[in-house]
Scaffold this motif. Sequence first.
Motif, PDB file in Angstrom:
ATOM      1  N   ALA A  38       1.008  -1.445   0.126  1.00 53.99           N
ATOM      2  CA  ALA A  38      -0.027  -0.058  -0.013  1.00 53.99           C
ATOM      3  C   ALA A  38       0.731   1.236  -0.029  1.00 53.99           C
ATOM      4  CB  ALA A  38      -0.513  -0.052   1.512  1.00 53.99           C
ATOM      5  N   LEU A  39       2.322   1.514   0.116  1.00 55.29           N
ATOM      6  CA  LEU A  39       3.140   2.559   0.422  1.00 55.29           C
ATOM      7  C   LEU A  39       2.636   3.363  -1.441  1.00 55.29           C
ATOM      8  CD1 LEU A  39       6.088   0.944   2.156  1.00 55.29           C
ATOM      9  CD2 LEU A  39       4.608   2.794   3.393  1.00 55.29           C
ATOM     10  N   GLU A  40       3.261   4.095  -0.754  1.00 56.27           N
ATOM     11  CA  GLU A  40       3.301   4.543  -2.434  1.00 56.27           C
ATOM     12  C   GLU A  40       4.418   4.393  -3.415  1.00 56.27           C
ATOM     13  OE1 GLU A  40       2.527   9.080  -2.156  1.00 56.27           O
ATOM     14  OE2 GLU A  40       0.070   8.404  -0.929  1.00 56.27           O
ATOM     15  N   SER A  41       5.761   4.051  -3.157  1.00 59.01           N
ATOM     16  CA  SER A  41       6.575   4.032  -3.880  1.00 59.01           C
ATOM     17  C   SER A  41       6.677   2.720  -4.810  1.00 59.01           C
ATOM     18  CB  SER A  41       7.904   3.842  -3.024  1.00 59.01           C
ATOM     19  OG  SER A  41       9.140   3.279  -3.791  1.00 59.01           O
ATOM     20  N   LEU A  60       7.618 -10.654   1.423  1.00 59.96           N
ATOM     21  CA  LEU A  60       8.013  -9.118   0.970  1.00 59.96           C
ATOM     22  C   LEU A  60       8.290  -9.566  -0.386  1.00 59.96           C
ATOM     23  CD1 LEU A  60       9.212  -8.227   4.379  1.00 59.96           C
ATOM     24  CD2 LEU A  60       7.306  -7.260   3.649  1.00 59.96           C
ATOM     25  N   LEU A  61      10.104 -10.487  -0.690  1.00 59.19           N
ATOM     26  CA  LEU A  61       9.866 -10.229  -1.680  1.00 59.19           C
ATOM     27  C   LEU A  61       9.211 -11.126  -3.139  1.00 59.19           C
ATOM     28  CD1 LEU A  61      13.901 -10.962  -1.005  1.00 59.19           C
ATOM     29  CD2 LEU A  61      12.973  -8.554  -1.897  1.00 59.19           C
ATOM     30  N   ASP A  62       8.600 -11.948  -2.528  1.00 55.59           N
ATOM     31  CA  ASP A  62       7.492 -12.845  -3.243  1.00 55.59           C
ATOM     32  C   ASP A  62       6.252 -11.833  -3.847  1.00 55.59           C
ATOM     33  OD1 ASP A  62       9.025 -14.813  -3.925  1.00 55.59           O
ATOM     34  OD2 ASP A  62       7.907 -16.365  -2.452  1.00 55.59           O
ATOM     35  N   GLY A  63       5.969 -11.033  -3.589  1.00 58.70           N
ATOM     36  CA  GLY A  63       4.630 -10.208  -2.383  1.00 58.70           C
ATOM     37  C   GLY A  63       4.795  -8.736  -3.049  1.00 58.70           C
ATOM     38  N   VAL A  64       6.276  -8.170  -3.182  1.00 55.90           N
ATOM     39  CA  VAL A  64       5.921  -6.942  -3.628  1.00 55.90           C
ATOM     40  C   VAL A  64       7.302  -7.090  -4.321  1.00 55.90           C
ATOM     41  CG1 VAL A  64       6.306  -4.184  -2.312  1.00 55.90           C
ATOM     42  CG2 VAL A  64       5.695  -6.108  -0.901  1.00 55.90           C
ATOM     43  N   ASP A  65       6.659  -5.926  -5.785  1.00 51.95           N
ATOM     44  CA  ASP A  65       7.775  -5.372  -6.811  1.00 51.95           C
ATOM     45  C   ASP A  65       8.527  -4.984  -6.518  1.00 51.95           C
ATOM     46  OD1 ASP A  65       5.755  -7.855  -8.355  1.00 51.95           O
ATOM     47  OD2 ASP A  65       4.896  -6.313  -9.717  1.00 51.95           O
ATOM     48  N   GLY A  66       9.628  -4.972  -7.309  1.00 48.56           N
ATOM     49  CA  GLY A  66      10.307  -3.998  -7.219  1.00 48.56           C
ATOM     50  C   GLY A  66      11.297  -3.673  -5.584  1.00 48.56           C
ATOM     51  N   LEU A  67      10.879  -4.177  -4.468  1.00 46.34           N
ATOM     52  CA  LEU A  67      10.877  -4.262  -3.934  1.00 46.34           C
ATOM     53  C   LEU A  67      12.598  -4.833  -3.023  1.00 46.34           C
ATOM     54  CD1 LEU A  67       9.264  -5.585  -0.244  1.00 46.34           C
ATOM     55  CD2 LEU A  67      11.746  -5.595   0.117  1.00 46.34           C
ATOM     56  N   THR A 111      19.257   5.218   4.644  1.00 44.28           N
ATOM     57  CA  THR A 111      18.264   6.613   5.164  1.00 44.28           C
ATOM     58  C   THR A 111      16.985   6.099   4.405  1.00 44.28           C
ATOM     59  OG1 THR A 111      19.018   7.954   4.215  1.00 44.28           O
ATOM     60  CG2 THR A 111      19.993   7.235   6.803  1.00 44.28           C
ATOM     61  N   GLN A 112      16.108   7.032   4.878  1.00 45.52           N
ATOM     62  CA  GLN A 112      15.348   7.645   4.345  1.00 45.52           C
ATOM     63  C   GLN A 112      14.070   6.515   3.062  1.00 45.52           C
ATOM     64  OE1 GLN A 112      13.689  11.391   3.215  1.00 45.52           O
ATOM     65  NE2 GLN A 112      14.830  11.022   4.624  1.00 45.52           N
ATOM     66  N   VAL A 113      14.019   5.515   3.961  1.00 43.13           N
ATOM     67  CA  VAL A 113      13.770   4.702   3.709  1.00 43.13           C
ATOM     68  C   VAL A 113      12.414   4.462   3.570  1.00 43.13           C
ATOM     69  CG1 VAL A 113      16.142   2.897   4.112  1.00 43.13           C
ATOM     70  CG2 VAL A 113      14.013   3.195   5.329  1.00 43.13           C
ATOM     71  N   ASP A 114      11.246   3.414   3.110  1.00 48.30           N
ATOM     72  CA  ASP A 114       9.988   3.353   2.744  1.00 48.30           C
ATOM     73  C   ASP A 114       9.400   2.198   4.362  1.00 48.30           C
ATOM     74  OD1 ASP A 114       9.725   4.758  -0.103  1.00 48.30           O
ATOM     75  OD2 ASP A 114      10.911   3.079  -0.058  1.00 48.30           O
ATOM     76  N   ALA A 115       9.831   1.079   5.364  1.00 50.12           N
ATOM     77  CA  ALA A 115       9.619   0.662   5.319  1.00 50.12           C
ATOM     78  C   ALA A 115      10.311   0.501   6.801  1.00 50.12           C
ATOM     79  CB  ALA A 115       9.219  -0.023   5.480  1.00 50.12           C
ATOM     80  N   ILE A 116      10.148   0.179   7.874  1.00 51.75           N
ATOM     81  CA  ILE A 116      10.927  -0.452   8.603  1.00 51.75           C
ATOM     82  C   ILE A 116      10.283  -1.884   9.379  1.00 51.75           C
ATOM     83  CG2 ILE A 116      12.595  -0.513  10.483  1.00 51.75           C
ATOM     84  CD1 ILE A 116      13.487   2.027  10.082  1.00 51.75           C
ATOM     85  N   LYS A 143      11.470   7.325   5.638  1.00 50.16           N
ATOM     86  CA  LYS A 143      10.831   8.634   5.251  1.00 50.16           C
ATOM     87  C   LYS A 143       9.833   9.081   5.862  1.00 50.16           C
ATOM     88  CE  LYS A 143      10.661   7.668   0.636  1.00 50.16           C
ATOM     89  NZ  LYS A 143      10.006   6.655  -0.485  1.00 50.16           N
ATOM     90  N   PRO A 144       9.224  10.741   5.346  1.00 50.16           N
ATOM     91  CA  PRO A 144       8.351  11.022   5.971  1.00 50.16           C
ATOM     92  C   PRO A 144       7.487  10.003   5.397  1.00 50.16           C
ATOM     93  CG  PRO A 144       9.644  12.930   5.102  1.00 50.16           C
ATOM     94  CD  PRO A 144      10.437  11.668   5.044  1.00 50.16           C
ATOM     95  N   GLY A 145       6.096  10.432   5.833  1.00 52.07           N
ATOM     96  CA  GLY A 145       5.143   8.840   5.786  1.00 52.07           C
ATOM     97  C   GLY A 145       5.353   7.574   5.876  1.00 52.07           C
ATOM     98  N   GLY A 146       6.776   7.225   5.952  1.00 46.02           N
ATOM     99  CA  GLY A 146       7.982   5.531   5.664  1.00 46.02           C
ATOM    100  C   GLY A 146       6.628   4.953   6.828  1.00 46.02           C
ATOM    101  N   LEU A 147       6.853   3.669   6.238  1.00 46.34           N
ATOM    102  CA  LEU A 147       5.551   2.674   8.247  1.00 46.34           C
ATOM    103  C   LEU A 147       6.819   2.020   8.284  1.00 46.34           C
ATOM    104  CD1 LEU A 147       3.338   0.678   7.553  1.00 46.34           C
ATOM    105  CD2 LEU A 147       4.350  -0.929   6.700  1.00 46.34           C
ATOM    106  N   PHE A 148       6.605   1.667  10.362  1.00 44.87           N
ATOM    107  CA  PHE A 148       6.815   0.715  10.759  1.00 44.87           C
ATOM    108  C   PHE A 148       6.064   0.553  11.473  1.00 44.87           C
ATOM    109  CE2 PHE A 148       8.245   0.061  15.278  1.00 44.87           C
ATOM    110  CZ  PHE A 148       9.520   0.082  14.865  1.00 44.87           C
TER     111      PHE A 148
END
Length: 204
Positions: A38-41, A60-67, A111-116, A143-148
């Motif tokens: 659901a993240l924008e990236s 995660l790698l199977d489920g999210v293209d380009g991750l 840094t500035q990662v999308d999710a942790i 990053k701002p808006g990033g998911l923890f």
Amino acid sequence: MNHRFHDRDWVENYAETITTRRPERVEAFAHIVKQVQALESDSPTVIELAAGPGLLASALLDGVDGLQYVGVDYSPAMVHFAENKMADYKARCQFLCVDLRKENWAEGLPTQVDAIVSNMALHDLDELKFVEAVYQKSAELLKPGGLFLNAELVVKPESEEDVDGGKAKVGWHLEVLNGLGFEKIECPLDFGHYACIQGHCGKG
Ligand SMILES: C[S@@+](CC[C@H](N)C(=O)[O-])C[C@H]1O[C@@H](n2cnc3c(N)ncnc32)[C@H](O)[C@@H]1O
């Protein structure tokens, strides 16, 4: 130090049996994958804390293209197992030996990662002060808006004790995230002993 995490046979057995022993992980992994999708990236960078043998990495790698995935764990045996397991994904993932109880654990990480994310692990830091420090550093890496998202073993709500070593009740986790300025803080999946605690980085 928890010596079993450093024993190759123990690690192999853990990787083979944990999903059968804790079938609720399947639902939690599906939830984590959905939250990252659901993240924008288009090609989110995700750090996993105390990644173990790479089981969530695989989902995660199977489920999210380009991750792009970076998993950290302090056990060389876990890192070695995860690297072998995920060898086919080498271009999109790396595993690093990192001790999350050390103050400088985030040095060298993106840094500035999308999710942790983390799963059933941070309580193994044994004391809440280390969990809190990890939350704080994670806020700096996102990053701002990033998911923890921490899918964690917790103290059950009905327990008289609020804390058990590195485990706390869900409310403690939500309060720490709130104090760090996270937004959309919630616990959308709660099995009683195991709960998904999450928020989005509010800075920026
Ligand atoms: C119960 S296992 C969970 C592994 C994985 N997250 C999973 O769900 O399959 C806990 C993990 O935390 C790691 N760990 C424990 N203490 C750590 C520390 N101080 N720094 C980094 N990793 C640690 C262990 O090596 C182990 O891989």
